[in-house]
Design a protein around this motif. Sequence first.
Motif, PDB file in Angstrom:
ATOM      1  N   LEU A  13       0.827  -1.209   0.000  1.00 50.13           N
ATOM      2  CA  LEU A  13       0.000   0.000   0.000  1.00 50.13           C
ATOM      3  C   LEU A  13       0.861   1.258   0.000  1.00 50.13           C
ATOM      4  CD1 LEU A  13      -2.821  -1.031   2.499  1.00 50.13           C
ATOM      5  CD2 LEU A  13      -2.951  -0.892   0.013  1.00 50.13           C
ATOM      6  N   ASP A  14       1.936   1.247   0.769  1.00 47.81           N
ATOM      7  CA  ASP A  14       2.847   2.395   0.799  1.00 47.81           C
ATOM      8  C   ASP A  14       3.471   2.640  -0.568  1.00 47.81           C
ATOM      9  OD1 ASP A  14       2.333   2.792   3.476  1.00 47.81           O
ATOM     10  OD2 ASP A  14       4.158   1.773   4.170  1.00 47.81           O
ATOM     11  N   VAL A  17       0.716   4.207  -2.865  1.00 50.41           N
ATOM     12  CA  VAL A  17       0.465   5.614  -2.511  1.00 50.41           C
ATOM     13  C   VAL A  17       1.643   6.482  -2.947  1.00 50.41           C
ATOM     14  CG1 VAL A  17       0.176   7.210  -0.583  1.00 50.41           C
ATOM     15  CG2 VAL A  17      -1.144   5.101  -0.657  1.00 50.41           C
ATOM     16  N   ALA A  20       1.554   6.941  -6.705  1.00 52.99           N
ATOM     17  CA  ALA A  20       0.476   7.849  -7.101  1.00 52.99           C
ATOM     18  C   ALA A  20       0.848   9.296  -6.802  1.00 52.99           C
ATOM     19  CB  ALA A  20      -0.817   7.476  -6.385  1.00 52.99           C
ATOM     20  N   ARG A  21       1.438   9.530  -5.644  1.00 54.77           N
ATOM     21  CA  ARG A  21       1.858  10.902  -5.287  1.00 54.77           C
ATOM     22  C   ARG A  21       2.965  11.389  -6.211  1.00 54.77           C
ATOM     23  NH1 ARG A  21       1.758  10.535   1.295  1.00 54.77           N
ATOM     24  NH2 ARG A  21      -0.488  10.758   1.496  1.00 54.77           N
TER      25      ARG A  21
END
Length: 127
Positions: A13-14, A17, A20-21
Motif C-alpha cells: 500500500l505504501d 500511494v 500515485a503521489r
Amino acid sequence: MPQPKAPPDSARLDRIVAAARRDAEQRNNGYRERALKMYPWVCGRCAREFTRANVQELTVHHRNHNHDDNPADGSNWELLCVYCHDNEHARYVDHAAGSMGAAATPAAATAQPFADLKALLDSRGKR
C-alpha cells in the motif's frame, strides 16, 4: 465460523500511494511550472495578485476540465486562486448534474392560484 481477514500488506500500500503521489507531482509540476512562467501571477476571476510568499494558493485550471489536455501554448489553462478554482469546479459539477436529468421543456403549470378569487372578492363586497 468466518475466516479472519488477512491484514493488508502495508508495504505494498505504501508503494502504491508513493507512486500515485510521485506521478501526480510530476504531472502537476510539468504544466503548473510552465503556466506560472507563461502567465502573470493573478487570479483570472477575482484578480487577486500573488507573490512568491503565497503562490502556492494559485492553481492551474483546465478550461475544458480535461487534465490530460496540456497544449504547449497554454491555451487550455488559466490561473485561479484556490477559492475561485473550487467555485469553478462546483459550478461545473452543478451544471453537469442539472443538465443530465433535465427535460427539454419544463412541465406545464397546473396550479390555479386565482381560481376562486372572483368569488372571494364578491363575498367581501356583500358584507
